[in-house]
Each structure stands twice: as C-alpha cells, then as structure tokens.
Design a protein around this motif. Structure first.
Motif, PDB file in Angstrom:
ATOM      1  N   TYR A  49       0.828  -1.220   0.000  1.00  8.69           N
ATOM      2  CA  TYR A  49       0.000   0.000   0.000  1.00  8.69           C
ATOM      3  C   TYR A  49       0.859   1.266   0.000  1.00  8.69           C
ATOM      4  N   LEU A  50       2.085   1.185   0.531  1.00  9.37           N
ATOM      5  CA  LEU A  50       2.951   2.366   0.596  1.00  9.37           C
ATOM      6  C   LEU A  50       3.258   2.935  -0.788  1.00  9.37           C
ATOM      7  N   TYR A  51       3.279   2.070  -1.787  1.00  6.85           N
ATOM      8  CA  TYR A  51       3.660   2.488  -3.135  1.00  6.85           C
ATOM      9  C   TYR A  51       2.507   3.134  -3.898  1.00  6.85           C
ATOM     10  N   ARG A  52       1.338   3.203  -3.285  1.00  5.56           N
ATOM     11  CA  ARG A  52       0.179   3.781  -3.969  1.00  5.56           C
ATOM     12  C   ARG A  52       0.243   5.308  -4.023  1.00  5.56           C
ATOM     13  N   TYR A  53       1.116   5.909  -3.212  1.00  6.33           N
ATOM     14  CA  TYR A  53       1.175   7.363  -3.143  1.00  6.33           C
ATOM     15  C   TYR A  53       2.127   7.970  -4.174  1.00  6.33           C
ATOM     16  N   GLY A  54       3.140   7.215  -4.587  1.00  5.24           N
ATOM     17  CA  GLY A  54       4.163   7.771  -5.449  1.00  5.24           C
ATOM     18  C   GLY A  54       5.256   8.487  -4.684  1.00  5.24           C
ATOM     19  N   GLU A  55       5.127   8.581  -3.369  1.00  7.82           N
ATOM     20  CA  GLU A  55       6.162   9.176  -2.529  1.00  7.82           C
ATOM     21  C   GLU A  55       7.351   8.229  -2.420  1.00  7.82           C
ATOM     22  N   TYR A  56       8.497   8.765  -2.022  1.00  5.32           N
ATOM     23  CA  TYR A  56       9.690   7.931  -1.892  1.00  5.32           C
ATOM     24  C   TYR A  56       9.536   6.975  -0.710  1.00  5.32           C
ATOM     25  N   VAL A  57       9.720   5.690  -0.980  1.00  5.72           N
ATOM     26  CA  VAL A  57       9.611   4.649   0.049  1.00  5.72           C
ATOM     27  C   VAL A  57      11.016   4.148   0.342  1.00  5.72           C
ATOM     28  N   SER A  58      11.579   4.566   1.456  1.00  9.70           N
ATOM     29  CA  SER A  58      12.923   4.151   1.858  1.00  9.70           C
ATOM     30  C   SER A  58      12.847   2.857   2.664  1.00  9.70           C
ATOM     31  N   ASP A  59      13.995   2.288   2.953  1.00 10.51           N
ATOM     32  CA  ASP A  59      14.028   1.101   3.814  1.00 10.51           C
ATOM     33  C   ASP A  59      13.434   1.427   5.176  1.00 10.51           C
ATOM     34  N   SER A  60      13.697   2.639   5.666  1.00  8.13           N
ATOM     35  CA  SER A  60      13.140   3.055   6.951  1.00  8.13           C
ATOM     36  C   SER A  60      11.617   3.143   6.897  1.00  8.13           C
ATOM     37  N   THR A  61      11.071   3.593   5.765  1.00 10.88           N
ATOM     38  CA  THR A  61       9.612   3.657   5.605  1.00 10.88           C
ATOM     39  C   THR A  61       9.007   2.266   5.694  1.00 10.88           C
ATOM     40  N   VAL A 111       1.578  14.771  12.915  1.00 10.26           N
ATOM     41  CA  VAL A 111       2.470  13.741  13.456  1.00 10.26           C
ATOM     42  C   VAL A 111       3.855  14.001  12.880  1.00 10.26           C
ATOM     43  N   GLU A 112       4.782  14.447  13.728  1.00 12.84           N
ATOM     44  CA  GLU A 112       6.155  14.659  13.301  1.00 12.84           C
ATOM     45  C   GLU A 112       6.966  13.386  13.512  1.00 12.84           C
ATOM     46  N   THR A 113       8.076  13.287  12.814  1.00 16.54           N
ATOM     47  CA  THR A 113       8.994  12.173  13.038  1.00 16.54           C
ATOM     48  C   THR A 113      10.372  12.724  13.375  1.00 16.54           C
ATOM     49  N   PHE A 114      11.173  11.895  14.021  1.00 15.30           N
ATOM     50  CA  PHE A 114      12.542  12.295  14.313  1.00 15.30           C
ATOM     51  C   PHE A 114      13.428  11.051  14.316  1.00 15.30           C
ATOM     52  N   GLY A 115      14.710  11.287  14.275  1.00 17.37           N
ATOM     53  CA  GLY A 115      15.669  10.190  14.253  1.00 17.37           C
ATOM     54  C   GLY A 115      16.341   9.993  12.918  1.00 17.37           C
ATOM     55  N   GLU A 116      15.994  10.837  11.929  1.00 10.16           N
ATOM     56  CA  GLU A 116      16.624  10.718  10.616  1.00 10.16           C
ATOM     57  C   GLU A 116      18.121  11.022  10.721  1.00 10.16           C
ATOM     58  N   ALA A 117      18.858  10.600   9.707  1.00  6.05           N
ATOM     59  CA  ALA A 117      20.302  10.818   9.692  1.00  6.05           C
ATOM     60  C   ALA A 117      20.608  12.307   9.790  1.00  6.05           C
ATOM     61  N   ASP A 118      21.700  12.636  10.477  1.00 11.44           N
ATOM     62  CA  ASP A 118      22.111  14.031  10.606  1.00 11.44           C
ATOM     63  C   ASP A 118      22.311  14.653   9.226  1.00 11.44           C
ATOM     64  N   ALA A 129       4.981  13.643  18.203  1.00  9.24           N
ATOM     65  CA  ALA A 129       6.146  13.162  17.457  1.00  9.24           C
ATOM     66  C   ALA A 129       6.515  11.737  17.855  1.00  9.24           C
ATOM     67  N   PHE A 130       7.029  10.980  16.880  1.00  5.93           N
ATOM     68  CA  PHE A 130       7.497   9.614  17.106  1.00  5.93           C
ATOM     69  C   PHE A 130       8.788   9.389  16.322  1.00  5.93           C
ATOM     70  N   PRO A 131       9.657   8.511  16.816  1.00  4.72           N
ATOM     71  CA  PRO A 131      10.900   8.218  16.088  1.00  4.72           C
ATOM     72  C   PRO A 131      10.656   7.296  14.901  1.00  4.72           C
ATOM     73  N   VAL A 132      11.623   7.271  13.983  1.00  5.48           N
ATOM     74  CA  VAL A 132      11.591   6.366  12.840  1.00  5.48           C
ATOM     75  C   VAL A 132      12.780   5.420  12.922  1.00  5.48           C
ATOM     76  N   PRO A 133      12.717   4.275  12.241  1.00  5.64           N
ATOM     77  CA  PRO A 133      13.783   3.269  12.340  1.00  5.64           C
ATOM     78  C   PRO A 133      15.163   3.768  11.957  1.00  5.64           C
ATOM     79  N   GLU A 134      15.228   4.833  11.175  1.00  4.21           N
ATOM     80  CA  GLU A 134      16.514   5.381  10.751  1.00  4.21           C
ATOM     81  C   GLU A 134      17.380   5.807  11.938  1.00  4.21           C
ATOM     82  N   VAL A 135      16.767   5.947  13.122  1.00  2.00           N
ATOM     83  CA  VAL A 135      17.514   6.367  14.300  1.00  2.00           C
ATOM     84  C   VAL A 135      18.533   5.321  14.737  1.00  2.00           C
TER      85      VAL A 135
END
Length: 704
Positions: free
Chosen positions: A215-227, A369-376, A422-428
């Motif tokens: 379902y993530l690919y239905r938007y056309g947004e970039y789907v990273s491994d973290s997503t 809903v904000e996210t945090f934990g992305e790469a510096d 806000a919630f963290p993402v796996p990229e953290v």
C-alpha cells in the motif's frame, strides 16, 4: 469537446513531441544530453500513468513496485546526486553559469510530476510538459536561426510567465485540497474521471490492507528502507498501543479547543499531516475525529514552486530522498519573485478562498504527526543555487505577512486550533524500538502531576521583575529576561501552565517577555532547528531584539551568518524574543541521554527539556485579545509584547510569521533565577537541577 477531452488532446500532442527529443540533434551535445535526460524522465512519467491506468498497483509484486519507486528517485539520491541535473552545482558545471541554474530549476519542477501523476491530476501534468517543450523549442529556434544558445534572460521569461499564467490554477487546486474534505470541485480534471488526492489518500488509509507494505507504493512518494520498517513495525503493534497513540493525538486536538474556549462544534474538518508508515494510527485517528464531528482532509506535501514548496512537511509525505536537493532548491522562487508576481499570487489566492470560503470557515486546523531520528544533515551552501536578492528577501517577508493575513481572514485564528505529536523512525538506529516505547511513555505522562509542579514554578515567577539565565560547562549564555508586571496578582498570571494539549508531550511554563530590558547572549553548543544542525549557535539580544548572531557550521563568517539569516531569521533583519519558557520534562531529557539521541529530538520534545527562547512571534500571535486562563482560574495577561502591540496601527510591523524555539539543555544550564523588584532572588534551577521547593518531583528522573 469538453475540457477533459481537450486536456487529453493536449497531453497526446506534447507527449508525442517529447518522445522525439532523445533522437534529435540540437547542435550542442551538452544541451542535447540535458534535454534528452529530462525527456526520458517525462516518458517515464507517461509509462507510470499507463502502469497506474492498467491496475499495476494491484497486480505488480512488491519487488516490481520497489523497482519502479527507486527509478523515480534514483538520480537525486545522495549516491547519484553529484551527477544529477537536479544538483545546481552539476548543472552549472555542465550547462554554464548563464543557463545552468535555470535548467536545474526546470528539472526540479518537472520532478513534481510524480505526485500529480499518482494523483491523476492531468492538467498539472500537461502544463509542466508543455513548459518543457516550450523551453526546448526556444533552444531549437535559437540554434537554427542564430546558431547559438538562447540567452538566460529568454529562458527566465518563459519560466516567469509559466508561474504567473498558472498561479490561479495552482492556488485554486491547493486551497481546495487543504480545506475541502470530499469534493474535488467542478473544475477537477482528474485523469479518466478518477478522484482527487484528498479522497484517494483517505481511502488508502481506511481501506488498504496495512499488513501488506504494497500500500505504501500507492502514493508515489519515496519509500525508503526506513519507511518499510516503520510500516512493518506499526503492523506488529498491539491494537491497544495503536489506540493509545491515536487517542493521545486526537484528544490533544480536542482539548486544544476546550482550554482556549474555542467552539469545536463549529468545525467540520481537520487536516492530517503525517509521514507514510503511520497509517494504522491514522485510521484510528480518522474514526476518533469522526466521533467529534470532523471529517479528515488528507493532501500531499507541496513539491512545485506553484504550490509554494518549502522545507516543511505540510500534508502527507514519504521519506525525503535527499535533503540536500531540497536545500539546493529552497530559493527557487528567486527566479521569478517580483512585485507583480506577489500581487498576482495574492489576488488569485483571495479568489480561491472566496470560492471555498464556506469550507475554509469549517476547517479546524491541522493535526500533525512529526517524526525524528533521521540521519544528521549538515547542508552544503552552493553558490550555484538560486538565491534571493536583498530586494526579494524583503518582498518574500512582505508576501508571507500578507498571505498569512489573507488566510486568517477566511480561517480565523481565534476559531481554529491544532495539535502536534512526534514519534521516532527506524533510521535512528538500534535503539529505535526502545526509543519508540519511551516516546509513547513520555507522550502519556501524568499531566496532573506536572500541572501541580508547574503551578509552583509559576507562583514563584509571578513575583519576579525579571529572570537571569546563565550557562555552564562551556555554555556562554548570559541573559536577562524582562517580565510583564502584574496589576492584580490575585487574578492575573504571567506564565501559561502548559500540559498535554496542542503541544504533546507535557512539560513547560511559558510567557511573552517584555522586550525593553531583555538583553544578553544565548548560546547552545549543538542544536537541531527545523531539521538543520547548528554548531556553537550564539544570538545576542538588545532590548529584546536580535542584534547579532553567529555559528560554527562553516569555515567563513559570512556563510554562517547567511545560514542563520535564511533559516532562523527567515530573511528578516532582526527578530524579537517572542517566548521565554522553562521546560520541565526531565523524564524525556534523561531517556534521550540514556539512549544517546539528544541531538535527534524534534523541537516539540526538546523544548520541554530545559529553558528555551523563541525568536519571532509570541505564542499568542494574532489572538492576543482572546482571554486565556490557567487551570487555577487566573488570566494569562502576558500575551503580547512591544512588537505585537503594533497590530492595531502597523500590522505589517507587528508579526514576523515565524517562531523558532532554542533550548538550553539542563547539563549546560548553570542557573536560572527569578529576581524580585526589591533585589531578592529565587533560584529556580542550579547546575541543571530544580532547587525551588515543591519541584522535587522533577529531579526524580535525574536520580533514576
């Protein structure tokens, strides 16, 4: 022929023209490469439209969906960006200083087609393809007739008239997306009679199989491994956890109306802003909002200059493929920003609001809903990127002010609210799951306990004439913050007792300081503001306004000052101190230190982890005249300052349309003291610990 038939005919014609470009000889191999590259991208867009029309999203395997998604974003990913025409430095090195930045802008604008293709917005696709064909035609004519390239001025004129001619189309569509819950509008030209993105995205949330990452690919947004990891993680959470997350989020929104005395029953819609992967939580939130009588509005983040794209993630969005790409194109409007364009944009925006004024009046505000934990991310400042001139900076400040006033005319500030969580993402990294659990705990702390302790702080601060704040452990902060003077302490208070409503989690008391007499130096060794890192940030205040500033991000002083001026001052020459606050969420602070993620936290949480100072507007901007009360029944009277006091006579000078919080962490805080008129002193915090009697509960997190 009806409008849709005409659009299809235009699309067919421009597509056929673009299909011929890769095999044509322009007479200049370098520019042949550029136009061939862009043409192939546009043909990939056509192939994507065909794939979607044939039901590819339902039929294709996960592997095929991922392959297609990667192809859409491949050339701007960091590993390929050095040789991408989306990179202004590369474009200028290949195409020359006169045309490189302009053609990099053009390619960046063509990339906005990804969203429009997935949304089925055929008109937006057609006008950008026609723009590309027109620019290519200018090169063909110039080479054929004169044997040389067109001038940069000629290309800039084509781009200018594109944004001017289609400003009305973009404004009408964007405002419709933002305030209309379920009607695409009579002028909607979605391909094959499909729905607009607002409806489609909501259906995806409510009807998709969220246990299947397809379902993530239905938007056309970039789907990273973290997503992907985020979606899989959310799918595995117990239902009660999801319910708790969503309930905290939606209750914060409801309470925001309640505590400010605003009537939620007047509102019909709420805007959902979030990153892909959180759909399970959003599904529950949609149902919660429905019980409040609110329909959810879901629209995509802006990627086009016609939509005033910016660094923020307003709307739904996927992972950011390359933050340097966004940073390189943040001032693309410098290509066309002038007085005529500003007036044109404001005119068509008013027309659009008039068309949807009933829906705008029913819009309650965003739930974020904000996210945090992305790469510096430390941006590279490139001389090749488009930049605003001093005149354009002033014009942009004027535009933002007038645009904000126009929005408030149709969506009154005193009637709307918001909430942010806000919630963290796996990229953290490896601490993700533990940090996620800690974040849920922090978001649901006992607000009654904090309300009681914070009232103790407020009772002491209400007796003060001013506060002194000094740093330690290398922190050079030395500030005097002048406070509002109470006329009736029995009924009035200076600080707001902020618990978990619009700004989740709990944990701060804040006020609008008096500017005159507020002075000194604010220093933080390292801080992230709006996703950008600042090293050794220093801001000097004189009578409450920024007099000087510096940081140590870059080797040159001028580059450091420009970085701050663009991203903290937002092109203003100076800003006032709009807020002075004391964060009390020591639980969040110690959890962040234990897990080593202090630098990863968003402002939303970081501001609760020490005293903080906002530059820009006050927390009560545009609603200073609306009375607000603390839980103890006292009216919060410090809602304005000397800048905001001009709102009746010089509204253009009263507001700055920005508000950035800068926090001093507890371990860099030497002392925070309230000083009374008679010179007696009440120490609130010393060496990073609360020493005011009655605040012992806040130190328990340090002890643990």
């Amino acid at each position: 022929m009806n409008d849709l038939d005409i659009l299809h005919e235009r699309y067919s014609l421009v597509k056929e023209r673009i299909r011929q470009i890769p095999g044509e000889h322009l007479g200049n191999g370098i520019f042949e490469d550029y136009f061939g590259f862009c043409a192939k991208f546009l043909l990939m867009m056509d192939d994507t439209m065909e794939f979607l029309a044939q039901g590819g999203l339902e039929k294709a395997s996960v592997e095929e969906l991922k392959r297609r998604n990667d192809m859409l974003y491949e050339d701007i990913l960091p590993k390929h960006y050095e040789e991408s025409y989306g990179n202004p430095a590369y474009a200028v090195s290949r195409l020359g200083e006169e045309l490189g930045a302009e053609l990099s802008f053009l390619y960046a604008e063509l990339r906005s087609l990804i969203g429009f293709v997935y949304e089925g917005k055929l008109e937006d696709v057609v006008i950008r393809m026609e723009l590309f064909a027109e620019v290519y035609g200018a090169f063909c004519c110039a080479m054929e007739e004169e044997g040389e390239l067109p001038s940069g001025e000629e290309v800039r004129k084509i781009l200018y008239w594109f944004v001017s001619d289609y400003a009305d189309v973009a404004a009408e569509r964007r405002i419709r997306e933002q305030v209309c819950a379920d009607e695409p509008g009579p002028e909607c030209h979605c391909a094959e009679g499909g729905c607009c993105q607002g409806i489609t995205s909501l259906k995806m949330i409510m009807e998709s199989n969220l246990n299947d990452v397809r379902y993530l690919y239905r938007y056309g947004e970039y789907v990273s491994d973290s997503t992907l990891e985020m979606a899989e993680f959310m799918a595995g959470l117990p239902e009660e956890t999801i319910a708790g997350m969503a309930d905290t989020y939606t209750e914060g929104y409801r309470i925001g109306f309640e505590v400010t005395g605003k009537d939620l029953s007047k509102k019909k819609t709420v805007g959902l802003y979030y990153q892909l992967g959180f759909e399970r939580m959003m599904r529950r939130a949609v149902r919660n909002f429905e019980k409040m009588g609110l329909k959810a509005i879901v629209f995509r983040r802006a990627y086009s200059v016609l939509d005033n794209k910016g660094p923020g993630n307003t709307g739904i969005h996927g992972a950011i493929p390359n933050r340097q790409f966004d940073y390189d194109h943040k001032d693309d409007n410098g290509l066309f920003l002038d007085k005529n364009y500003v007036n044109r944009r404001l005119e068509v925006t008013r027309t659009a609001y008039e068309k949807y004024k009933e829906q705008a009046a029913g819009y309650g505000g965003p739930a974020v809903v904000e996210t945090f934990g992305e790469a510096d991310f430390i941006p590279e400042s490139k001389k090749e990127a488009l930049q605003l001139t001093p005149e354009q900076k002033a014009l942009w400040v004027e535009y933002r002010s007038r645009s904000g006033a126009l929005q408030r005319e149709y969506i009154p500030e005193e009637e709307r609210s918001f909430t942010i969580i806000a919630f963290p993402v796996p990229e953290v990294g490896d601490v993700f799951e533990e940090l996620f659990r800690e974040t849920i705990r922090i978001n649901t702390l006992d607000y009654m306990c904090y309300r009681k302790v914070q009232q103790t702080l407020i009772d002491a601060l209400d007796t003060a004439d001013y506060c002194e704040v000094r740093g330690t452990n290398g922190n050079k902060t030395d500030l005097k913050v002048n406070l509002y003077k109470l006329a009736d302490p029995e009924k009035e208070t200076i600080f707001e007792n902020c618990v978990a409503d619009v700004n989740i989690p709990v944990g701060e008391v804040f006020t609008s300081p008096v500017l005159e007499g507020t002075e000194g130096r604010l220093h933080v060794s390292r801080v992230f503001l709006n996703g950008l890192e600042y090293r050794e940030l220093e801001i000097v205040f004189e009578n409450g306004r920024i007099r000087d500033y510096s940081c140590a991000n870059f080797a040159g002083e001028e580059e450091n000052r420009r970085f701050i001026q663009e991203n903290i001052l937002y092109h203003h020459d100076s800003l006032p101190m709009g807020e002075f606050a004391i964060g009390t969420n020591t639980v969040a602070y110690m959890a962040a230190r234990r897990l080593g993620v202090e630098a990863k936290l968003p402002i939303l949480i970081a501001e609760k982890m020490g005293p903080h100072f906002a530059v820009g507007d006050t927390c009560y901007a545009h609603v200073e005249d609306v009375k607000v009360y603390n839980p103890d029944g006292k009216e919060i009277v410090a809602r304005s300052n000397e800048a905001a006091d001009l709102r009746g006579t010089k509204p253009g000078a009263a507001y700055f349309n920005c508000h950035t919080d800068i926090t001093i962490p507890y371990d860099e805080l030497g002392e925070l003291t309230a000083v009374r008129r008679d010179g007696s002193r009440i120490v609130i915090i010393r060496d990073g610990r609360f020493v005011l009697p009655g605040c012992e509960e806040l130190n328990k997190a340090f002890e643990k």
